[in-house]
Write an enzyme that holds these catalytic residues in place. Structure first.
Site, PDB file in Angstrom:
ATOM      1  CG  ASN A  37      -2.182   0.740   1.060  1.00 33.06           C
ATOM      2  OD1 ASN A  37      -2.358   1.447   0.066  1.00 33.06           O
ATOM      3  ND2 ASN A  37      -3.099   0.604   2.010  1.00 33.06           N
ATOM      4  CG  HIS A 122     -12.132  -3.157  10.054  1.00 30.73           C
ATOM      5  ND1 HIS A 122     -11.174  -2.354   9.489  1.00 30.73           N
ATOM      6  CD2 HIS A 122     -11.510  -4.321  10.348  1.00 30.73           C
ATOM      7  CE1 HIS A 122     -10.030  -3.002   9.445  1.00 30.73           C
ATOM      8  NE2 HIS A 122     -10.208  -4.209   9.943  1.00 30.73           N
ATOM      9  CE1 TYR A 159      -5.962   2.176  10.497  1.00 29.59           C
ATOM     10  CE2 TYR A 159      -6.874   1.395  12.577  1.00 29.59           C
ATOM     11  CZ  TYR A 159      -6.473   1.151  11.273  1.00 29.59           C
ATOM     12  OH  TYR A 159      -6.621  -0.099  10.752  1.00 29.59           O
ATOM     13  CG  ASP A 210      -5.118  -1.777  14.636  1.00 28.15           C
ATOM     14  OD1 ASP A 210      -4.059  -1.549  15.247  1.00 28.15           O
ATOM     15  OD2 ASP A 210      -5.165  -2.090  13.428  1.00 28.15           O
ATOM     16  CG  HIS A 212      -2.909   1.761  12.923  1.00 27.03           C
ATOM     17  ND1 HIS A 212      -2.107   2.488  12.094  1.00 27.03           N
ATOM     18  CD2 HIS A 212      -3.451   0.789  12.161  1.00 27.03           C
ATOM     19  CE1 HIS A 212      -2.169   1.978  10.867  1.00 27.03           C
ATOM     20  NE2 HIS A 212      -2.965   0.945  10.887  1.00 27.03           N
ATOM     21  CD  GLU A 236      -4.484  -5.052  14.520  1.00 24.99           C
ATOM     22  OE1 GLU A 236      -5.666  -5.416  14.695  1.00 24.99           O
ATOM     23  OE2 GLU A 236      -4.048  -4.713  13.410  1.00 24.99           O
ATOM     24  CD  GLU A 262      -1.639  -3.817  10.446  1.00 23.76           C
ATOM     25  OE1 GLU A 262      -2.648  -4.411  10.856  1.00 23.76           O
ATOM     26  OE2 GLU A 262      -1.661  -2.647  10.043  1.00 23.76           O
ATOM     27  NE  ARG A 283      -3.802  -8.873  12.903  1.00 23.99           N
ATOM     28  CZ  ARG A 283      -4.401  -8.156  11.960  1.00 23.99           C
ATOM     29  NH1 ARG A 283      -4.172  -6.880  11.843  1.00 23.99           N
ATOM     30  NH2 ARG A 283      -5.240  -8.732  11.116  1.00 23.99           N
ATOM     31  CG  HIS A 312      -2.943  -6.982   7.622  1.00 19.86           C
ATOM     32  ND1 HIS A 312      -2.073  -6.221   6.871  1.00 19.86           N
ATOM     33  CD2 HIS A 312      -3.926  -6.146   8.023  1.00 19.86           C
ATOM     34  CE1 HIS A 312      -2.511  -4.975   6.824  1.00 19.86           C
ATOM     35  NE2 HIS A 312      -3.629  -4.901   7.512  1.00 19.86           N
ATOM     36  CG  ASP A 316      -3.776  -2.630   2.655  1.00 22.68           C
ATOM     37  OD1 ASP A 316      -4.766  -2.793   3.385  1.00 22.68           O
ATOM     38  OD2 ASP A 316      -2.629  -2.444   3.091  1.00 22.68           O
ATOM     39  CD  GLU A 339      -7.807  -6.655   9.394  1.00 18.74           C
ATOM     40  OE1 GLU A 339      -8.119  -5.518   9.767  1.00 18.74           O
ATOM     41  OE2 GLU A 339      -6.640  -6.984   9.092  1.00 18.74           O
ATOM     42  CD1 TRP A 402      -2.373   7.490  10.138  1.00 19.92           C
ATOM     43  CD2 TRP A 402      -1.792   5.557   9.159  1.00 19.92           C
ATOM     44  NE1 TRP A 402      -3.513   6.938   9.583  1.00 19.92           N
ATOM     45  CE2 TRP A 402      -3.192   5.764   8.995  1.00 19.92           C
ATOM     46  CE3 TRP A 402      -1.197   4.397   8.636  1.00 19.92           C
ATOM     47  CZ2 TRP A 402      -4.005   4.846   8.300  1.00 19.92           C
ATOM     48  CZ3 TRP A 402      -1.995   3.499   7.959  1.00 19.92           C
ATOM     49  CH2 TRP A 402      -3.375   3.725   7.793  1.00 19.92           C
TER      50      TRP A 402
HETATM   51  O1  EZ4 Z   1      -3.859   0.257   8.433  1.00 18.56           O
HETATM   52  O2  EZ4 Z   1      -3.828  -2.226   5.880  1.00 18.56           O
HETATM   53  O3  EZ4 Z   1      -5.547  -4.139  10.980  1.00 18.56           O
HETATM   54  N1  EZ4 Z   1      -5.617  -3.512   9.975  1.00 18.56           N
HETATM   55  C1  EZ4 Z   1      -4.938  -2.390   9.711  1.00 18.56           C
HETATM   56  C2  EZ4 Z   1      -5.071  -1.820   8.324  1.00 18.56           C
HETATM   57  C3  EZ4 Z   1      -3.820  -1.049   7.909  1.00 18.56           C
HETATM   58  C4  EZ4 Z   1      -3.741  -0.951   6.413  1.00 18.56           C
HETATM   59  C5  EZ4 Z   1      -2.442  -0.277   5.985  1.00 18.56           C
HETATM   60  O4  EZ4 Z   1      -2.257  -0.394   4.607  1.00 18.56           O
HETATM   61  O5  EZ4 Z   1      -4.247  -1.903  10.573  1.00 18.56           O
HETATM   62  O6  EZ4 Z   1      -6.202  -1.001   8.239  1.00 18.56           O
HETATM   63 CO    CO Z   2      -3.901  -3.285  12.169  1.00 16.84          CO
END
Ligand code: EZ4
Ligand code: CO
Length: 402
Positions: A37, A122, A159, A210, A212, A236, A262, A283, A312, A316, A339, A402
């Site tokens: 991605n 999600h 996010y 998550d 993130h 996560e 991931e 993941r 994951h 993407d 997921e 991010w």
């Molecule tokens: O942010 O795949 O758990 N899933 C994630 C995704 C990631 C994207 C990044 O390309 O964290 O949404």
């Molecule tokens: Co994630």
């Protein structure tokens, strides 16, 4: 059998995908996903310029030897571009083998260890009330496990939250957009979110979250501890994982299960996390971790330490990766959860596939190989468009994860 031709297809039916097609002298072809991605063309070029000329004429059944040739033979090892390219080749070879032997790929990985695969959706909303509505919707759709994220009061972007009315899609066309971040606001908000979710939906639904990569280990320890009453399935990516020993601090403070990986590319990203039992779920997924050949080794190593899989499966990961993950999930003993972030209708039309969702579970289907195709004529109608993941800044402007 010999590999006679291989080429990269780049298409953008709503978002970019890099697909590898490997053809053989027996008329059988295999598909692999090389989508990274925001860095798609780097993998495409790595494949076209440096990998594909080396695999023409080879026996596609020799997936282990070809994997070692591309990993050790490159001299420059690891990294997301290299491993996504190797992953694309490897998954295409397993697809070819399955088709040649007239059997689904899961039979080549050990056969069925279970009938169906627990999948999580999600659930998001701009605030807690909207998120609760989304959880209700997904319960109605049959999901038994949901990842819950919501907008944070005081922050304009978060996010996992869709900007408009559609579903959340992290990559955006044009240059990277900028998100806002405040750890203080986030840590105040998330326990309230999960209190409301449990209050509304009871104990039975599996809940995931998550972080993130946004917390320090001690902040993650605090969040995990505060979420303990809500019995999460997992928390996560609590902290960036380059420093694997950082997870020891999280473990010292909470029994909330931890998932990570991931963005990992090889076993070496997870080696200490697994052998020290710092995590509960790994993941990694076929595309970004060098294909099924390497991922199977990771899973077998993780099994020794009570670590289960949680591939994951965001948008993407193309349908080729989703299919590969589902065959892997079906076969490995230590499967945890999969997921599932639905692709657009346009993407599903470009990649017709056999896998299905029913009553909270995923099924890979029983077609030979992976059970995924690529409609090249349709793919050609969606040319590549540059897109990036966002970047993230603290309220004072400091760039953060991010
Ligand atoms: O942010 O795949 O758990 N899933 C994630 C995704 C990631 C994207 C990044 O390309 O964290 O949404
Ligand atoms: Co994630």
């Amino acid at each position: 059998m010999k590999i006679t031709n291989a080429f990269v297809n780049i298409t953008s039916p709503g978002r970019n995908f890099v697909t590898l097609k490997i053809e053989t002298d027996e008329g059988i072809f295999g598909l692999g996903d090389g989508t990274l991605n925001g860095r798609e063309l780097a993998v495409a070029s790595y494949l076209t310029e440096h990998v594909l000329p080396c695999i023409i004429g080879r026996d596609p059944f020799q997936s282990e030897d070809i994997w070692q040739y591309l990993y050790r033979g490159a001299y420059w090892r690891r990294g997301p571009v290299t491993m996504a390219a190797i992953g694309a080749v490897d998954v295409a070879l397993w697809d070819i083998k399955g088709k040649a032997l007239n059997t689904p790929v899961y039979n080549l990985l050990g056969g069925k260890s279970r009938d169906g695969l627990l999948a999580y959706a999600h659930c998001t909303g701009k605030d807690i009330d909207h998120t609760l509505e989304d959880v209700a919707l997904h319960k109605e759709m049959g999901f038994k496990a949901v990842r819950v994220q919501s907008g944070i009061p005081g922050l304009s972007t978060t996010y996992g939250i869709a900007k408009g009315t559609g579903r959340y899609e992290p990559a955006e066309r044009g240059l990277p957009s900028e998100h806002q971040w405040s750890t203080e606001m986030y840590l105040r908000h998330v326990p309230q979110l999960f209190a409301r979710v449990r209050e509304t939906f009871g104990e039975e639904l599996h809940l995931l979250h998550d972080c993130h990569h946004r917390l320090t280990p001690i902040e993650a320890g605090r969040l995990g501890k505060e979420l303990e009453p809500f019995h999460l399935f997992w928390m996560e990516d609590p902290t960036p994982a380059e420093l694997q020993e950082g997870f020891k601090i999280i473990r010292q403070h909470t029994t909330t299960p931890i998932a990570v990986g991931e963005v990992f590319n090889t076993i070496w990203d997870a080696h200490d996390l697994i052998r020290n039992q710092f995590i509960d779920y790994i993941r990694m997924t076929p595309v970004h971790s060098g294909g099924l050949t390497h991922l199977k080794k990771v899973a077998d190593f993780a099994e020794l330490y009570h670590v289960r899989t949680g591939c994951h499966g965001a948008t993407d990961m193309s349908p080729v990766t989703i299919a590969a993950a589902l065959h892997f999930d079906t076969a490995v003993h230590n499967f945890g959860i999969q997921e599932l972030m639905p692709h657009t209708d346009e993407t599903n039309a470009v990649f017709p596939h056999q896998y299905r969702f029913k009553d909270g579970m995923m099924f890979p289907g029983d077609a030979p190989g992976l059970g995924v195709d690529l409609d090249e004529a349709l793919a050609a109608k969606y040319p590549y468009l540059r897109a990036y993941l966002p970047i993230n800044r603290k309220l004072d402007g400091t760039l953060t994860d991010w």
